[in-house]
Design an enzyme around this catalytic site. Structure first.
Site, PDB file in Angstrom:
ATOM      1  N   THR A  45      42.588  37.767  32.648  1.00 21.04           N
ATOM      2  CA  THR A  45      41.804  36.786  33.387  1.00 21.04           C
ATOM      3  C   THR A  45      42.016  37.000  34.895  1.00 21.04           C
ATOM      4  O   THR A  45      42.995  37.626  35.295  1.00 21.04           O
ATOM      5  CB  THR A  45      42.180  35.348  32.965  1.00 21.04           C
ATOM      6  OG1 THR A  45      43.574  35.174  33.145  1.00 21.04           O
ATOM      7  CG2 THR A  45      41.802  35.103  31.507  1.00 21.04           C
ATOM      8  N   THR A  47      42.885  35.430  38.025  1.00 20.16           N
ATOM      9  CA  THR A  47      44.101  35.173  38.803  1.00 20.16           C
ATOM     10  C   THR A  47      45.309  35.857  38.166  1.00 20.16           C
ATOM     11  O   THR A  47      46.166  36.398  38.862  1.00 20.16           O
ATOM     12  CB  THR A  47      44.353  33.659  38.950  1.00 20.16           C
ATOM     13  OG1 THR A  47      43.213  33.064  39.581  1.00 20.16           O
ATOM     14  CG2 THR A  47      45.600  33.363  39.771  1.00 20.16           C
ATOM     15  N   CYS A  48      45.355  35.858  36.857  1.00 18.55           N
ATOM     16  CA  CYS A  48      46.471  36.471  36.138  1.00 18.55           C
ATOM     17  C   CYS A  48      46.532  37.976  36.400  1.00 18.55           C
ATOM     18  O   CYS A  48      47.606  38.540  36.632  1.00 18.55           O
ATOM     19  CB  CYS A  48      46.350  36.203  34.639  1.00 18.55           C
ATOM     20  SG  CYS A  48      46.173  34.450  34.235  1.00 18.55           S
ATOM     21  N   SER A  49      45.386  38.637  36.368  1.00 17.08           N
ATOM     22  CA  SER A  49      45.324  40.093  36.534  1.00 17.08           C
ATOM     23  C   SER A  49      45.310  40.541  37.985  1.00 17.08           C
ATOM     24  O   SER A  49      45.768  41.639  38.299  1.00 17.08           O
ATOM     25  CB  SER A  49      44.071  40.645  35.849  1.00 17.08           C
ATOM     26  OG  SER A  49      44.180  40.525  34.455  1.00 17.08           O
TER      27      SER A  49
END
Length: 157
Positions: A45, A47-49
């Site tokens: 996703t 922000t996560c990546s």
């Protein structure tokens, strides 16, 4: 919700390694160790990546230099997805752990229902765990990304 000073609940997590599927217990993950664990709502996703995992990869050596034995990334995804995400991000210094059925996340009280996005997912947070006891807990407010960043956790070590 789990709070600082409490022991991590006894729930297993999974990790797919080159040796196959591993089921890891609390004692394997946390006993006699100082660990930084961070959790994300979903692998791959934005922000996560683009920020959360990459910052921990970049700062992994500085975090470990503070006496941290391991850095764990947890998401409510299966171990196959977590391995693929870790490989795509060159996350060799981070253990990519799967909480496929959200049992760990629910036991911590850090679950949220994202409905159309993916159902039950983890809130975004980071924690410092020493010998199975939470010594630092940094849970993000909804739609924020401040306290669980790698740099913020590094300051607390």
């Amino acid at each position: 919700m789990i709070v600082q000073g409490q022991t991590i609940p006894s729930v297993t997590l999974s990790q797919l390694t080159d040796d196959g599927m591993q089921t890891l217990t609390n004692s394997e993950l946390f006993a006699d160790k100082k660990v930084v664990l961070f959790a994300v709502p979903g692998a791959f996703t934005p922000t996560c990546s683009n920020a959360h995992l990459p910052e921990f990869i970049t700062l992994a050596d500085k975090i470990k230099a503070k006496g941290v034995d391991a850095i764990y990334c947890v998401s409510v995804n299966d171990a196959f997805v977590m391995k693929a995400w870790g490989a795509s991000q060159n996350a060799q210094k981070i253990a990519m752990l799967a909480d496929g059925d959200a049992s760990f996340t629910k036991a911590l009280g850090l679950d949220m229902n994202t409905a159309g996005f993916g159902g039950v997912r983890s809130k975004r947070y980071a924690m410092i765990v020493e010998n199975s006891v939470v010594t630092g807990l940094f849970v993000e407010q909804e739609k924020e990304f401040v306290v669980s960043r790698a740099a913020a956790v590094l300051e607390k070590l």
